[in-house]
Scaffold this motif. Sequence first.
Motif, PDB file in Angstrom:
ATOM      1  N   SER A 499       0.828  -1.196   0.000  1.00 14.34           N
ATOM      2  CA  SER A 499       0.000   0.000   0.000  1.00 14.34           C
ATOM      3  C   SER A 499       0.869   1.255   0.000  1.00 14.34           C
ATOM      4  CB  SER A 499      -0.918   0.004   1.225  1.00 14.34           C
ATOM      5  OG  SER A 499      -1.565   1.252   1.356  1.00 14.34           O
ATOM      6  N   ALA A 500       0.393   2.274  -0.699  1.00 13.95           N
ATOM      7  CA  ALA A 500       1.107   3.558  -0.723  1.00 13.95           C
ATOM      8  C   ALA A 500       1.035   4.259   0.624  1.00 13.95           C
ATOM      9  CB  ALA A 500       0.512   4.454  -1.807  1.00 13.95           C
ATOM     10  N   TYR A 501       0.169   3.770   1.500  1.00 12.11           N
ATOM     11  CA  TYR A 501       0.009   4.389   2.814  1.00 12.11           C
ATOM     12  C   TYR A 501       0.890   3.739   3.869  1.00 12.11           C
ATOM     13  CZ  TYR A 501      -4.066   6.472   0.610  1.00 12.11           C
ATOM     14  OH  TYR A 501      -4.892   7.160  -0.231  1.00 12.11           O
ATOM     15  N   TYR A 502       1.840   2.930   3.420  1.00 17.05           N
ATOM     16  CA  TYR A 502       2.757   2.275   4.343  1.00 17.05           C
ATOM     17  C   TYR A 502       4.190   2.683   4.037  1.00 17.05           C
ATOM     18  CZ  TYR A 502      -0.225  -0.905   6.967  1.00 17.05           C
ATOM     19  OH  TYR A 502      -1.132  -1.418   7.842  1.00 17.05           O
ATOM     20  N   SER A 503       4.979   2.721   5.070  1.00 14.90           N
ATOM     21  CA  SER A 503       6.423   2.870   4.941  1.00 14.90           C
ATOM     22  C   SER A 503       7.024   1.635   5.588  1.00 14.90           C
ATOM     23  CB  SER A 503       6.917   4.142   5.641  1.00 14.90           C
ATOM     24  OG  SER A 503       8.329   4.225   5.576  1.00 14.90           O
ATOM     25  N   GLY A 504       7.412   0.676   4.762  1.00 11.69           N
ATOM     26  CA  GLY A 504       7.809  -0.619   5.299  1.00 11.69           C
ATOM     27  C   GLY A 504       6.583  -1.328   5.832  1.00 11.69           C
ATOM     28  N   ARG A 505       6.639  -1.752   7.094  1.00  7.59           N
ATOM     29  CA  ARG A 505       5.503  -2.431   7.706  1.00  7.59           C
ATOM     30  C   ARG A 505       4.676  -1.500   8.580  1.00  7.59           C
ATOM     31  NH1 ARG A 505       4.825  -7.657   7.809  1.00  7.59           N
ATOM     32  NH2 ARG A 505       3.877  -7.587   9.880  1.00  7.59           N
ATOM     33  N   LYS A 506       5.019  -0.220   8.584  1.00  8.17           N
ATOM     34  CA  LYS A 506       4.300   0.714   9.437  1.00  8.17           C
ATOM     35  C   LYS A 506       3.491   1.688   8.594  1.00  8.17           C
ATOM     36  CE  LYS A 506       4.903   3.912  13.309  1.00  8.17           C
ATOM     37  NZ  LYS A 506       5.859   4.515  14.260  1.00  8.17           N
ATOM     38  N   ALA A 507       2.228   1.868   8.962  1.00  5.92           N
ATOM     39  CA  ALA A 507       1.388   2.822   8.255  1.00  5.92           C
ATOM     40  C   ALA A 507       1.916   4.230   8.472  1.00  5.92           C
ATOM     41  CB  ALA A 507      -0.050   2.719   8.753  1.00  5.92           C
ATOM     42  N   LEU A 508       1.742   5.077   7.469  1.00  3.65           N
ATOM     43  CA  LEU A 508       2.159   6.469   7.612  1.00  3.65           C
ATOM     44  C   LEU A 508       1.392   7.125   8.753  1.00  3.65           C
ATOM     45  CD1 LEU A 508       2.267   7.517   3.843  1.00  3.65           C
ATOM     46  CD2 LEU A 508       4.179   6.833   5.302  1.00  3.65           C
ATOM     47  N   CYS A 509       2.066   7.986   9.500  1.00  5.61           N
ATOM     48  CA  CYS A 509       1.435   8.620  10.653  1.00  5.61           C
ATOM     49  C   CYS A 509       2.030  10.008  10.867  1.00  5.61           C
ATOM     50  CB  CYS A 509       1.602   7.762  11.908  1.00  5.61           C
ATOM     51  SG  CYS A 509       3.328   7.422  12.343  1.00  5.61           S
ATOM     52  N   VAL A 510       1.452  10.738  11.822  1.00  5.48           N
ATOM     53  CA  VAL A 510       1.850  12.119  12.097  1.00  5.48           C
ATOM     54  C   VAL A 510       2.562  12.174  13.451  1.00  5.48           C
ATOM     55  CG1 VAL A 510       1.049  14.479  12.466  1.00  5.48           C
ATOM     56  CG2 VAL A 510      -0.088  13.017  10.771  1.00  5.48           C
TER      57      VAL A 510
END
Length: 536
Positions: A499-510
Amino acid sequence: MQSRQVLVLVLVSLTISDVRTKDVQECEELSHKNYVCYEIESFEQLQHFVQEDWQSVKIVNGHKAIESDDQILDKMSKLRQLDLSEAGGVSLGERGLRDLIALQQLNLSHNELDELHAKHFADNASLVSLDVSHNDLQFIGRTLMKQLSNLVYANFSNNAIASVEPDAFKGQLYLQHLDLSTNEQENITIGSNANLRYLSISNNNVRDFPWCRLRGLPKLEELHLHSNWLETLDMAIFYSLPRLRVLNVSNNNIYTIQRNLFVGPGPDVSPQLQVLDYSANNVKVLEDELFNRLQHLESLDLHYNQISKISATAFRGLTKLKSLHLQDNSIRQLPDGVFGNLISLQLLDVSKNNIKQISANVFGDRVLRQLSQLDFSHNNIEELHPLAFSSLPYLQQLRLGRNKLISLDIRMFAPLRRLQLLSLSENRLTDIERDVLDTLDKLSELDINNNQLTFLPATFELPQLRRIRIEGNPWQCLCLDELTAWLHGRGVSYASANSAYYSGRKALCVVTPLGQCIRDLEAVRAHRIVESYEEI
């Protein structure tokens, strides 16, 4: 010693480069009396292999076709099954297969045949199954079919047949299955046939089909007319076909479903129809009590039409209906009680419409005990009445993804104690309260991806959860860490690595300057967390 019998004939040939190679012809026993033969160039060649006790032969050629030298094939007279579908092409010559007097099953598909004649078959042929699909046949004549009077199964699909001689199938006393799909027919009259049960004329050029052409088919149970150019259906269908169980008229140009279309074969006799497929037409309106005479109907497919209006009584009388497909239409509003009488319904798909709200009484006030799958995804639902699902306590799968929901009410989900799958992806949810999650104690799959969630409650149960989608939300990183730790501890799958909303195994977050997860929407807005996520 090998357990299977192998007969090998080696033909040595000289290639252009003067290097000797081998073209190996062989027959292998697949099972008792059943053989497959390779690289056979003629029926006469095949006859050298066939033994008296062989019952079934399949020819597989890599680069050759099989031809007839018009010699007598007396050694093959006891064969019962012959499969030439992988022979690479067949030329039947003058004699054809007339010497195979015991042949019962013949597959001539995929052979580029452009004609088939009575002379190719034995007198009073024993054939009960004939497959000549995927050829170049253009005509079916009475003489041919008269020669094949014992057929039970006949497949003429995927040819170029533009003409069927009138009453060509009239003498087929045993024929039960006839497939004429994917040809070039404009008009066809089958003629009387006492035992025909399955007929497909789909994917042809039929524009007008008076049901009188099907008179004389008293046992027909399944009729496929999909992918033609039909604009209307004749009123007399069930007078002509009293035992019809399956009718497929999908992918035509039908604009209306006439109210009197489904009149039974007698004044007090209901049609026996169980499956009706009207999908991929141009139907715009479902009128009052349109299907109420179809008391035995179990499956109704109306997807991919242009339906914009449904009467509240359109489905009245369908007490045995198990599946209803209304997806891919232009439905804007569902009237109260429209699904209330569908007491046997198991699956309802109303996805990909333009529905903006679901009222409290769409499903009526009667408990629909059989309904287990409900799909309202891909609509524009902004308002979902808290009691909309109150009559659906046996629901197991609920899809509400791709709508415009902002919040969830505990009353929506309190009745859904058996829910196992819930999809809320791609809405506008900013918060999911703990009470809502705690009602879903049977839930095993949850999709909440692509909303506006920055946190979930600090504690919640979901004891049966096995899979969750969380990506695409403006999570606070500290909140996300707590959530993923909880998921890890429960063995719940959540990562979507592609998914484009992941960075590696972690979802993108703020990342926030605060040292803890903020679970207050006002504070979230004050820190512009959603806006920060959108800038990532």
